[in-house]
Design an enzyme around this catalytic site. Structure first.
Site, short mmCIF file in Angstrom:
data_model
loop_
_atom_site.label_atom_id
_atom_site.label_comp_id
_atom_site.label_asym_id
_atom_site.label_seq_id
_atom_site.Cartn_x
_atom_site.Cartn_y
_atom_site.Cartn_z
N ARG A 44 6.07 -1.22 8.72
CA ARG A 44 5.78 0.04 8.20
C ARG A 44 4.93 0.71 9.24
O ARG A 44 4.13 0.52 9.66
CB ARG A 44 4.85 -0.25 6.83
CG ARG A 44 4.51 0.88 6.12
CD ARG A 44 3.67 0.48 4.94
NE ARG A 44 3.32 1.56 4.31
CZ ARG A 44 1.88 2.18 4.16
NH1 ARG A 44 1.16 1.85 5.04
NH2 ARG A 44 1.69 3.07 3.36
N SER A 113 11.11 0.76 -3.75
CA SER A 113 9.69 0.91 -4.68
C SER A 113 9.84 1.62 -5.97
O SER A 113 10.44 2.61 -5.86
CB SER A 113 8.70 1.46 -3.53
OG SER A 113 8.24 0.33 -2.73
N LYS A 142 -2.51 3.18 1.08
CA LYS A 142 -1.66 4.48 0.99
C LYS A 142 -2.69 5.68 0.66
O LYS A 142 -3.61 5.59 0.17
CB LYS A 142 -0.79 4.47 -0.23
CG LYS A 142 0.39 3.54 0.10
CD LYS A 142 1.72 3.69 -1.25
CE LYS A 142 2.02 4.89 -1.13
NZ LYS A 142 3.26 5.18 -2.14
#
Length: 215
Positions: A44, A113, A142
């Site tokens: 990521r 997701s 996040k």
């Protein structure tokens, strides 16, 4: 229709790399995660340039391949294609799943997701190999997280998706792994609790895996 081409066995702990939290390259994180027993890893990257991420991801994939570990790229279908990764993980604002499937082919692993029951109902009709649902708890990984869904809704999602592998995401730690798995998740995606710098990454992962086995 759900894709049934890739035979995917999810590990109980699905680690996700992050260069900011770990202070390490994706390549170095993957090496340590493999030492800790990882069999499926997601890269990521939200800050590096495409060129920088390409180079780092390519080196990480070489390490993963030599260990027989599968490597998934978050968001970036182009990077996954360019390096020949095992698949991609897509969010609600990323490339549509159908388009990614056409580009990557039937053998690629594609995860998606979801953050609400309506999104889950749409996702189970798509050609995906696993579904992620959350955030189960508050998360700091996040910048603009979706509303917390909680364990009760996770259990409802498990009933809805049936045999489709279900990954719980969002704020999961050593203290909550067991209850998340007991609520119905097949796997838990973890960033901060694996990558925190208090202990080596491989040690963190082994400790989390021990907790998951006890669930």
């Amino acid at each position: 229709m759900i894709a049934d081409i890739v035979s995917l066995t999810l590990p109980k702990i699905y680690p996700i790399t992050d260069t900011n939290i770990s202070g390490l390259s994706h390549h170095d994180q993957v090496k340590q995660l493999i030492e800790g027993g990882a069999t499926l890893i997601q890269l990521r990257e939200k800050r590096a340039s495409p060129r920088e991420f390409f180079q780092d991801a390519r080196e990480a994939l070489s390490v993963a391949r030599s260990a027989g570990v599968k490597l998934i790229i978050n968001d970036r279908v182009d990077i996954a294609m360019a390096i020949g990764a095992d698949g991609v993980h897509l969010g609600q604002t990323d490339m549509p799943v159908e388009a990614a499937r056409r580009l990557l082919g039937d053998r690629a692993i594609i995860g998606c997701s979801t953050h609400s029951m309506s999104q889950v109902q749409e996702a189970v009709r798509l050609p995906i190999d696993y579904l992620a649902f959350g955030p189960i708890f508050p998360t700091a990984s996040k910048e603009d997280p979706d509303p917390i869904v909680g364990l009760a809704e996770l259990a409802q999602v498990k009933n809805l998706v049936g045999s489709l592998p279900l990954i719980a995401i969002g704020g999961i730690s050593a203290n909550t792994i067991r209850e998340v798995l007991m609520a119905g998740a097949d796997s838990v995606a973890i960033i901060s609790s694996v990558l925190n710098r208090a202990n080596p990454i491989d040690e963190n992962l082994r400790n989390l895996q021990t907790l998951a086995i006890l669930a």
